[in-house]
Design an enzyme around this catalytic site. Structure first.
Site, PDB file in Angstrom:
ATOM      1  N   ARG A 145      -4.144 -24.025   0.395  1.00  0.00           N
ATOM      2  CA  ARG A 145      -3.088 -24.207   1.879  1.00  0.00           C
ATOM      3  C   ARG A 145      -4.060 -25.531   2.446  1.00  0.00           C
ATOM      4  NH1 ARG A 145      -1.347 -18.223   3.134  1.00  0.00           N
ATOM      5  NH2 ARG A 145       0.170 -17.980   1.786  1.00  0.00           N
ATOM      6  N   SER A 194     -12.787 -10.616   2.825  1.00  0.00           N
ATOM      7  CA  SER A 194     -11.690 -10.417   2.245  1.00  0.00           C
ATOM      8  C   SER A 194     -10.678  -9.243   1.792  1.00  0.00           C
ATOM      9  CB  SER A 194     -11.271 -10.918   0.445  1.00  0.00           C
ATOM     10  OG  SER A 194     -10.803 -10.284  -0.345  1.00  0.00           O
ATOM     11  N   ARG A 209       0.997  -1.108  -0.162  1.00  0.00           N
ATOM     12  CA  ARG A 209       0.215   0.546   0.205  1.00  0.00           C
ATOM     13  C   ARG A 209       1.268   1.437   0.074  1.00  0.00           C
ATOM     14  NH1 ARG A 209      -2.397  -4.459   1.682  1.00  0.00           N
ATOM     15  NH2 ARG A 209      -4.868  -4.374   1.924  1.00  0.00           N
ATOM     16  N   ASP A 265      -3.591 -15.703   7.120  1.00  0.00           N
ATOM     17  CA  ASP A 265      -1.779 -16.388   6.784  1.00  0.00           C
ATOM     18  C   ASP A 265      -1.658 -17.404   7.778  1.00  0.00           C
ATOM     19  OD1 ASP A 265      -2.654 -15.086   4.415  1.00  0.00           O
ATOM     20  OD2 ASP A 265      -1.548 -13.225   4.526  1.00  0.00           O
ATOM     21  N   ARG A 321       4.197 -20.118   2.457  1.00  0.00           N
ATOM     22  CA  ARG A 321       4.695 -19.909   3.326  1.00  0.00           C
ATOM     23  C   ARG A 321       3.944 -21.505   3.772  1.00  0.00           C
ATOM     24  NH1 ARG A 321       2.937 -15.021   5.574  1.00  0.00           N
ATOM     25  NH2 ARG A 321       1.420 -13.569   3.845  1.00  0.00           N
TER      26      ARG A 321
END
Ligand code: S3P
Length: 451
Positions: A358, A174, A33, A327, A401
């Site tokens: 994931r 989200s 950002r 996450d 990750r």
């Protein structure tokens, strides 16, 4: 910017207890950002502590492609000379976002209300991920879209000449979708409203306010967040100091809890309430985590985490906590493998559409290393205390990750764990292995060298 290097298997094996003090790199969400909002401001934004990872550097390149001047200085800081909201230039080539979901989705929002054409591509992982969740509201605002079937990349857009401000209820938890609509709303005349039934990370709202946008957040009668943004503000440049990424901190945090005798401090970690679900969960599991030196920088709370090895116990993680640790589930699953009893993690449907599926990737990785687990459509149960842990090779599916979580497993394992590609870590945490080595961890670059 796509991740083009050949897969490099990497093994982590049992080493000494982890000790020492570290800082993890800057927060990925705030880093993306900073580049974007700096590009939309008029004047010079300075950024200290930027995460210099492949994902963030792809965003910097995308902002250069529309006219921003972004430079790295000798002290590691960056300056962004903005091109100004409404004045973006049409990019000449395709915009390659590599692995970066946040980068591409938020940039589509920005470009979507500018009268320019752009084509977005990504790596094999990003090309599988759903883009309809941002392209649908952008279409409502007047953006023209041509995308591959199922709204996947590559996708081309032509932004609306005059975008229509809309009211949009985000259908899934989200922050990327919320942010894409708000960022498109920046260059739409009038008021854009986003209704967020389930709260997610609020960096876009906070940072836009800092850059001088008129943005308000209230709760409606159903307790939903209602975010109202007045379009076409003049954004003013900012001096940004990016705090340490709590998602990256999750790896040494869990490693120190599960490697007997460990005692580490992780300094300067962002403690935004929408990002601290993992810390809360690990404390509930019995983790010895002390948050010290709490302070505020740039409107965000930060602190140092003192972490000591602990005997964890399995718990049920509340489903409504998922957005604040979305996450962190891969590494939480590793902690759960060392807890007594079962850890039940419901509400994980969004994990299916991350850099990899994931839920499946974690479940297969645990099974490959002797850890019992049960995967359903949107839950994972991990049974702790396996007799012998490790010895397996984990498929990372281009997911940083997954790679880091299973290397943490390897550090605490009996027989080591190999991930099929350690190079993917550069997406978000390029200094992962060197930082862990300063704490006492051991890695080797090929499977054959495994302990
Ligand atoms: C992010 C939002 C989350 C998160 C991602 C960063 C952001 O994605 O998983 O790593 O910076 O807005 P979703 O919005 O898809 O949940």
């Amino acid at each position: 910017m796509s991740h083009n290097t050949a897969p490099t298997p990497l093994t982590a094996s049992k080493g000494s207890p982890l000790t020492g003090t570290i800082r993890v790199p800057g927060d990925k969400s705030i880093s993306h950002r900073s580049m974007m909002f700096g590009a939309l401001a008029v004047g010079r934004t300075t950024v200290k502590g930027l995460l210099e990872s492949e994902d963030v550097l792809a965003t910097a390149d995308a902002m250069r492609a529309v006219g921003a001047t972004i430079e790295r200085h000798a002290d590691g800081s960056y300056t962004v000379d903005g091109v100004g909201l409404g004045s973006l230039l049409e990019p000449e080539g395709v915009i390659d976002f590599g692995n970066a979901g946040t980068g591409v989705r938020l940039t589509m929002g920005i470009f979507g209300s500018h009268n320019i054409a752009a084509t977005f591509v990504g790596d094999a992982s990003l090309s599988k991920r759903p883009m309809g969740r941002v392209l649908d509201p952008l279409r409502e605002m007047g953006t023209n879209v041509i995308a591959r079937d199922g709204d996947r990349l590559p996708a081309s857009i032509r932004g609306a000449e005059t975008a229509l401000p809309i009211t949009y209820r985000v259908p899934m938890p989200s922050a990327q979708v919320k942010s894409a609509v708000l960022l498109a709303g920046l260059n739409a005349p009038g008021e854009t409203t986003v209704i967020e039934p389930i709260p997610t990370r609020d960096h876009t709202e906070k940072m836009l306010k800092g850059f001088g946008a008129e943005i308000s957040v209230t709760l409606n009668e159903n307790g939903e967040r209602v975010i109202k943004l007045t379009g076409q503000p003049e954004l003013k440049p900012q001096d940004i100091d990016v705090p340490g990424d709590p998602s990256s901190a999750g790896f040494p945090l869990v490693a120190a809890l599960i490697i007997p005798g460990s005692d580490i401090t992780i300094e300067n970690v962002l403690l935004n309430e929408h990002r601290t679900g993992l810390i809360t969960t690990l404390i509930e599991m019995g983790g010895d985590i002390e948050i010290v030196n709490r302070r505020e920088t740039g409107g965000e709370e930060v602190g140092d985490l003192r972490v000591k090895a602990s005997q964890l116990k399995g718990i049920t993680v509340p489903a409504d906590r998922a957005p604040s640790m979305i996450d962190e589930y891969p590494v939480l699953a590793i902690a759960a493998a060392f807890a007594s009893g079962d850890t039940f993690m419901p509400g994980l449907d969004e994990l299916r559409v991350k850099e990899s599926d994931r839920l499946a990737a974690v479940a297969r990785g645990l099974e490959a290393n002797g850890i019992a687990c049960v995967e359903t459509e949107d839950t994972l149960t991990v049974t702790g205390g396996a007799a012998s842990i490790g010895g397996g090779t984990v498929t990372t599916h281009l997911d940083h990750r997954i790679a880091m979580a299973f290397l943490v497993l390897g550090m605490a394992s009996d027989t080591g764990v190999t991930v099929d590609d350690g190079a993917v870590i550069a997406t978000s945490f390029p200094t992962f292995t060197s930082l862990f080595e300063t704490l006492g961890a051991k890695f080797s670059e090929t499977a054959s060298e495994a302990a």
